[in-house]
Design an enzyme around this catalytic site. Structure first.
Site: not given
Length: 268
Positions: A65-68
């Site tokens: 996910y883009e949040s890491g």
């Protein structure tokens, strides 16, 4: 959540359990992940598709996910990419520079899942504005990390709820996320081949690589090739043999409704 073997169960649907657009798109998209391992997914339909694939055709799948968050194994669906449920059970949580620099730009993503308001025949995407840039009819969220996902994933899947000439257009109102063909024309060398699958309410469009246009390869039951052509804003190429998509099975719907999204966070 259930185990992959539960897909073999026989489940009978009642007439009141009609398949919704979200369910159809999620099931069809999940099947396309059968041979993939690492997926960069957004929130919404991509989350539904990846979680269903994990329970059915791709138990080996690792979701980023883009949040890491890398190797996410949430106990229930996240409502945002920053939802704490993504962290519990995850294999790693990286900083944004590490995620984009090492994971994406390092070529470790098999499939990037993106959405769009508009797409053209080459797989370029618009998520910025509908209408004129200065005075748009609609102003959209913008790119986020989509440009990096497009440029660095081995391939990109796009899921679009609506298939109309306005959304499948010959000329984008604005190009937010250029595909490899456009990037190469401007002297930029991407790692991947760009959009290879577009799953819509009418069927599936596909392209194999750089230099190819999207073409119709499959339609949903009851949909004709002419209907898809009429709903597309360019002269759509059609495969020599157009398949009919297998409808969602009772087992797939049961998993989606009872295990993946029982609270109907994204199913609607």
């Amino acid at each position: 959540m259930s185990t992959p073997q539960e897909r073999k169960e026989t489940v009978t649907l009642t007439p009141s359990e009609a398949v919704t657009s979200s369910e159809l798109l999620s099931v069809v998209a999940s099947r396309e992940l059968a041979s993939r391992r690492t997926v960069f997914a957004g929130i919404g339909l991509p989350t539904l598709a990846t979680e269903l694939a994990r329970l059915t055709v791709a138990p080996q799948i690792e979701v980023v996910y883009e949040s890491g968050v890398c190797g996410a194994h949430p106990s229930h669906l996240p409502e945002t990419i920053a939802d704490a449920v993504l962290i519990s059970g995850a294999e790693a949580v990286l900083s944004m520079p590490a995620l984009f620099g090492y994971v994406l730009q390092g070529g470790h993503i098999d499939v990037g899942f993106l959405g769009a308001a508009q797409i053209d025949r080459w797989g370029n995407l618009n998520t910025s504005v509908i209408g004129d840039w200065e005075r748009p009819d609609v102003r959209l969220p913008g790119s986020g990390g989509a440009i990096e996902v497009m440029a660095n994933s081995r391939e990109v899947f796009v899921v679009m709820r609506r298939h109309t000439p306005r959304s499948f257009t010959a000329a984008l109102d604005f190009c937010t996320t250029p595909g490899p063909d456009r990037a190469l024309a401007e002297g930029i060398r991407p790692l991947g081949v760009g959009v290879t699958r577009v799953i819509t309410e009418l069927g599936i469009l596909a392209r194999e690589g750089i230099g190819e246009e999207l073409r119709l390869v499959a339609v949903h039951p009851g949909v004709t090739v002419d209907q898809v052509r009429e709903a597309t804003g360019w002269e759509l190429e059609v495969a020599d043999s157009v398949a009919t998509v297998e409808p969602p099975t009772a087992a797939e719907l049961r998993l989606l409704r009872k295990d993946v999204d029982p609270g109907r966070v994204y199913l609607r």
